[in-house]
Design an enzyme around this catalytic site. Structure first.
Site: not given
Ligand code: NAD
Ligand code: TYD
Length: 380
Positions: A147, A187, A191
């Site tokens: 992102e 967000y 990042k």
């Molecule tokens: P998540 O929100 O499920 O988990 C985040 C974790 O970080 C939680 O366990 C939370 O308790 C911990 N945390 C938050 N603030 C904290 C702090 N101040 N100190 C210590 N721990 C803290 O997130 P996720 O989806 O597993 O994402 C993990 C990483 O991967 C993030 O850095 C995110 O930006 C990156 N990422 C996520 C996605 C995705 O699709 N979910 C994709 C690409 C990158």
């Molecule tokens: P999301 O899972 O929040 O991931 P990101 O915003 O990081 O891509 O959302 C995935 C896509 O789905 C995004 O285009 C927003 C859309 N979305 C909805 O349409 N409805 C919803 O309730 C949510 C949570 C996401």
């Protein structure tokens, strides 16, 4: 027992972090894995029930923003590697409360970097674990997102076969490691700032770092504020499915265990100071994904086909909603031989099976403040 490596994984109680912790604990019994997590609403130790008793696993409840705590943990375990996943991760929450995103993602990452530098620089960025054995080079591995690159155009709204993967592509461009940063949401801005700090610590102090930028993950243990687990749960209970805008936005989806495998390969064999993009060449329009999800969930629940279609509810668009993300992960394939192991349909089946058979997990994470958030957010 002496460990050959001591690795801190931050955010290990969250969605992706729990898969990374599980993979490392099981695959490397000779490493000690230290999960550092503050346990926010998104962190849940139930995600790690199966490995919590393993001798090479330790949990430390701590906030990455607390510099003294981070330095003390790095020193206590003589950590040589940090895989940094802790973050605030949900775009919608960042729109409502950008300050907590700057706090955790920017200041938290900076405090962790500064702690790692304080511990590692005087040692020449190498840690000795065993007398007589060669010291282990330190590594700060920062997990980031696609992102940060902003949004791609939707130049082929009907979709065309991708020349690279054979899957669908909805535009001509992909994000590469050279794409300039252009984040739009609080967000992604937070990042991006954290990525810049990580690279600045390499360029200024010589810290060995790697940054990876991954596309949308899906799979077990994802908090149900994100599209796929939220919608699986809503279909199950016959609740509305809030599709933002016209549902034409495109995301590139990757099964979370494939991301964890990529992190393992890159941590061990990636080149320091490099960036690697990680993605599935798997673009889906939200509305098509939602229709597929409905079909899969209804079938698994023994319902007639199409019976949940009427749950689709178009709601006002997310502010600043990025139109399309699509990652070019050819560098990672070329250099380290990584490829996704699952086709999307297969991964989605596994994911739906997991959520439907782990209702207790879902009920636990959706108790407490969750419903308040849900009702305020969607007003449904
Ligand atoms: P998540 O929100 O499920 O988990 C985040 C974790 O970080 C939680 O366990 C939370 O308790 C911990 N945390 C938050 N603030 C904290 C702090 N101040 N100190 C210590 N721990 C803290 O997130 P996720 O989806 O597993 O994402 C993990 C990483 O991967 C993030 O850095 C995110 O930006 C990156 N990422 C996520 C996605 C995705 O699709 N979910 C994709 C690409 C990158
Ligand atoms: P999301 O899972 O929040 O991931 P990101 O915003 O990081 O891509 O959302 C995935 C896509 O789905 C995004 O285009 C927003 C859309 N979305 C909805 O349409 N409805 C919803 O309730 C949510 C949570 C996401």
């Amino acid at each position: 027992m002496g460990f050959s490596r001591n690795i801190i994984i931050t955010g290990g109680a969250g969605f992706i972090g729990s898969h990374v912790v599980r993979l490392f604990v099981n695959r490397y019994p000779g490493y000690r894995i230290v999960n550092v997590d503050k346990l926010t609403y998104a962190g849940n130790l139930a995600n790690l029930k199966d490995i919590e008793g393993k001798p090479n696993y330790v949990f430390e409840k701590a906030d990455i923003c607390d510099f003294d705590a981070m330095l003390a943990i790095i020193r206590k375990y003589n950590a040589d590697g940090i895989i940094h996943l802790a973050a605030e991760s949900h775009v919608d929450r960042s729109i409502r409360d950008p300050f907590s995103f700057a706090g955790t993602n920017v200041m938290g990452t900076l405090s962790l970097l500064q702690a790692a530098m304080t511990a590692w620089e005087p040692l020449g960025w190498k840690i000795s674990h065993t007398p007589g054995a060669a010291p282990v080079p330190c590594l700060f591995y920062h997990i980031s997102t696609d992102e940060v690159y902003g949004a791609l155009e939707l130049t082929c709204p009907e979709g065309k076969k991708s020349g690279i993967s054979g899957g669908m592509a909805y535009g001509d461009r992909l994000f590469t490691e050279e794409t300039a940063y252009r984040p739009h949401s609080p967000y992604s801005a937070s990042k991006a700032a954290s990525d810049h700090f990580v690279r600045a610590f390499h360029d200024t102090y010589g810290m060995p770092v790697i940054v990876t930028n991954c596309s949308n993950n899906y799979g077990p243990y994802q908090f149900p504020e994100k599209l796929i687990p939220l919608f699986i749960n809503n279909i199950r209970y016959g609740r509305p499915l809030p599709v933002y805008g016209n549902g034409e936005n495109v995301r590139d989806w990757l099964y979370v265990e494939d991301h964890a495998r990529a992190i393992d390969m890159i941590f061990h064999r990636g080149r320091p100071a490099e960036t690697y993009n990680i993605g599935g060449f798997n673009e889906w329009k939200n509305i098509d994904l939602v229709r597929l999800l409905i079909r899969v969930v209804d079938r698994k629940l023994g319902r007639s086909e199409g019976c949940s279609d009427s749950l689709i509810t178009f709601v006002p668009d997310r502010k600043g909603h990025d139109v399309r993300y699509a990652i070019d992960s050819r560098k990672l394939r070329r250099e380290l031989g990584w490829t996704p192991s699952l086709q999307f349909e297969e991964g989605l089946e596994k994911t739906v099976d997991w959520y439907l058979s782990n209702q207790e997990w879902m009920d636990n994470v959706t108790s407490g403040d969750y419903m308040k958030y849900y009702e305020e957010m969607y007003n449904l």
